[in-house]
Design an enzyme around this catalytic site. Structure first.
Site, PDB file in Angstrom:
ATOM      1  N   GLU A  27       7.113  44.545  -1.212  1.00 25.77           N
ATOM      2  CA  GLU A  27       8.486  44.027  -1.212  1.00 25.77           C
ATOM      3  C   GLU A  27       8.545  42.557  -0.828  1.00 25.77           C
ATOM      4  O   GLU A  27       9.509  41.854  -1.172  1.00 25.77           O
ATOM      5  CB  GLU A  27       9.363  44.840  -0.251  1.00 25.77           C
ATOM      6  CG  GLU A  27       8.908  44.747   1.201  1.00 25.77           C
ATOM      7  CD  GLU A  27       9.885  45.368   2.183  1.00 25.77           C
ATOM      8  OE1 GLU A  27      11.035  45.647   1.787  1.00 25.77           O
ATOM      9  OE2 GLU A  27       9.509  45.562   3.340  1.00 25.77           O
ATOM     10  N   ASP A  67      18.398  41.372   6.328  1.00 25.27           N
ATOM     11  CA  ASP A  67      18.377  42.059   7.611  1.00 25.27           C
ATOM     12  C   ASP A  67      16.941  42.187   8.118  1.00 25.27           C
ATOM     13  O   ASP A  67      16.213  43.029   7.613  1.00 25.27           O
ATOM     14  CB  ASP A  67      19.062  43.433   7.511  1.00 25.27           C
ATOM     15  CG  ASP A  67      18.663  44.231   6.267  1.00 25.27           C
ATOM     16  OD1 ASP A  67      18.188  43.651   5.272  1.00 25.27           O
ATOM     17  OD2 ASP A  67      18.841  45.463   6.304  1.00 25.27           O
TER      18      ASP A  67
END
Length: 613
Positions: free
Chosen positions: A549, A354
């Site tokens: 991340e 996403d």
């Protein structure tokens, strides 16, 4: 005709015969709206955290830079009292529009800052000198690996007992065991992230912590029938890629705990059935019926944690989009299109990607457009089906090990059917790779995405040469020319799951898949990509004293960017992937500059270029 299995009935939707693709796309949206009713259900049942006047007012007021902040806040009074108080407040103002100053007073009176529901937790099975460190030859990398290992202590969280006793005051979903969280804004448990976290914990010898995290997921399946996207109520109607069976496989390989496996197996079967009943599509190809999986969420309204982003995106839909629709009023159609867009965004979130251009289908039916063209549910993803295939094969092996031979045969047959379906629908013999399939255009999307090689990772293909063909595809794709990892795609869309970002789980799946192939070329490529990724992570840590991340494939140690939020520190799956690669390749990896960058793969890329002449 395309037949979609929604878990109870099969519904035939019109194809594009006799219609241009733009009309077909619009008819699909309207038929879905008619099928699911005038409106889709909200993300969850909470009138504070998932829908309603309080959520709408607070998020539109933009008191916080991140919409997730508000929906993670704790109530300090029962929900009925808070709802009643807000109703009384809103009646004091024209059109119930409460001014910002009064909203702030209400917020201060009834809500507490997020994070109070969790407390830091030091895993008791953490050991300062884990065994894997001795296998890392490079002194600098060994020291760094020890620092990554130390991060498990900073990411450990335990849910306070008050969440169990008074769940109505929290958006947090109670789970009985402590967890290792991703980090940053992701302060709670997340589903697919945890596969790489658990694998990293097992590298660190922390089997008890890993077991507890798996037990939390088993608990969630028992409660919901599936595992929500994350540990918040606003995730209750969507999941993430179903890695639970592979988590149990990792734990079992590390511990040989047969009793744990025996207790877990019925729950693993339940989760598998959820995905087959609620996320599967049956389609005919050349007269043969195949069943494949997709991401699909039947929940309307904006995502609570990204509320204003979703509202603003839906403003881009206008009545101009409804030219071909005739059956209902334009206003009803527009409301239906907005709800479907929000449902498709949730499906995109369920995918873990996403967001990305991968899920775009424009009005002409092509894999193009912008975020408002997200049509996740109308795409059969390569990686999801590769994961389901590996899950089926793993369930078969579990059943055989536990003496359930008849059920093992059922899962083995499911694996064979899956491989056949993937090769009939997703495999492209000319290009030598698997590609996502559009249910709207009934064709493959031929752009490069790192997920195109997921069947190599899952070992779900029928002929050995298919794996080697996929290696050639990767070499010829242009994705190996970057010094700091393989990009998620080669499209610069501004979304975080696109170029120039490289994500730890995708790097690991590529490397693990290549390492399992028999050819020396594939194994060398796996090592080279591992070297490249480890050095990217290491350089970033030297510069920022942090693990991120995601990373930018163009900058040595540069964190990634794009998407809805700032790049996050922590970071659970990054740590897990790094530890796995350091354990697997520790004798060969080096921090030295001479082993980094494009020079490692130039011979491979040159060979591919010559082959294309």
């Amino acid at each position: 005709m395309l037949r979609i299995n929604d878990g109870s009935d099969r519904v035939e939707l019109p194809g594009s015969s006799g219609l241009d693709m733009r009309t077909s796309v619009l008819c699909w949206l309207l038929s879905l709206s008619a099928f699911t009713g005038a409106s889709l259900p909200p993300p969850c049942d909470s009138q504070i955290y998932c829908y309603g006047a309080i959520l709408d007012h607070m998020q539109r007021a933009k008191f916080f830079t991140d919409d997730k902040h508000f929906v993670d806040m704790k109530l300090n009074s029962p929900p009925d009292l808070v709802l009643s108080s807000f109703h009384n407040l809103s009646t004091e103002f024209l059109n119930s529009m409460v001014p910002p100053a009064k909203l702030q007073e209400f917020l201060d009176q009834y809500f507490e800052e997020p994070g109070t529901e969790l407390e830091p937790w030091a895993p008791p099975d953490w050991n300062a000198q884990p065994e894997f460190l001795t296998g890392i030859a490079d002194d600098k990398l060994r020291e760094w690996a020890g620092q990554i290992h130390n991060l498990w202590n900073s990411l450990g969280r335990k849910i306070r007992s008050d969440v169990k006793d008074h769940p109505e005051l929290y958006s947090l979903i109670y789970t009985p065991h402590p967890v290792v969280v991703p980090g940053g804004r992701f302060r709670e448990l997340y589903y697919w992230d945890s596969y790489w976290v658990i694998n990293g914990l097992l590298v660190s010898g922390m089997t008890s912590t890993a077991r507890g995290m798996i037990q939390n997921f088993l608990y969630l399946v028992s409660r919901y029938g599936f595992i929500p996207n994350g540990g918040r109520v606003y995730y209750e109607r969507r999941s993430q890629p179903p890695f639970l069976t592979l988590m149990v496989e990792s734990y079992f390989k590390a511990t040989n705990d047969t009793e744990f496996l025996r207790a877990a197996l019925p729950v693993l079967k339940d989760e598998y059935e959820f995905w087959m009943q609620n996320r599967s599509v049956a389609l005919d190809v050349a007269g043969a019926e195949h069943r494949l999986n997709r991401f699909h969420v039947e929940a309307g309204l904006p995502r609570p944690e990204s509320y204003t982003d979703d509202l603003e995106l839906a403003e881009g839909l206008s009545e101009d989009s409804l030219t071909h629709a005739q059956s209902v009023s334009s206003n009803e159609q527009l409301m239906g299109l907005r709800d479907q867009l929000w449902a498709e965004l949730k499906a995109g979130a369920e995918s873990g990607w996403d967001f990305t251009s991968r899920w775009y289908i424009d009005a002409e039916g092509h894999n193009g457009g912008a975020l408002k063209d997200t049509r996740t549910s109308q795409i059969l993803p390569v990686d999801l089906n590769a994961l389901m295939c590996r899950t089926e094969r793993t369930l078969a092996s579990f059943c055989r090990l536990l003496g359930e031979d008849e059920l093992a045969a059922v899962y083995q047959q499911a694996t064979a059917r899956r491989v056949e379906a993937m090769e009939a629908v997703l495999w492209d013999p000319e290009r030598g790779a698997w590609f996502d399939y559009s249910l709207l255009s009934k064709s493959k999307h031929l752009e490069f995405y790192a997920s195109n090689l997921a069947p190599v990772w899952a070992q779900c293909f029928s002929l050995p040469e298919m794996g080697e063909r996929a290696v050639q595809y990767l070499k010829e794709s242009g994705a190996l020319k970057f010094p700091n990892g393989v990009p998620t795609s080669l499209r610069e869309s501004g979304q975080q799951w696109d170029y120039p970002n490289a994500w730890p789980p995708l790097q690991h799946m590529l490397i693990e898949g290549l390492s399992q192939l028999p050819s020396g070329e594939a194994k060398q490529l796996a090592l080279d990509l591992a070297q490249r990724w480890i050095r990217t992570n290491w350089r970033a840590y030297m510069q920022h004293e942090a693990m991120f991340e995601k990373y930018d494939v163009n900058g040595d140690g540069k964190p990634g960017g794009g998407g809805e939020y700032e790049v996050q520190l922590g970071f659970g799956w990054t740590n897990g992937v790094a530890l796995q690669l350091l354990q697997q390749y520790g004798a060969s990896l080096t921090s030295a500059a001479s082993r980094s960058g494009c020079d490692l793969l130039l011979p491979l890329v040159f060979t591919a270029a010559v082959a294309l002449r």
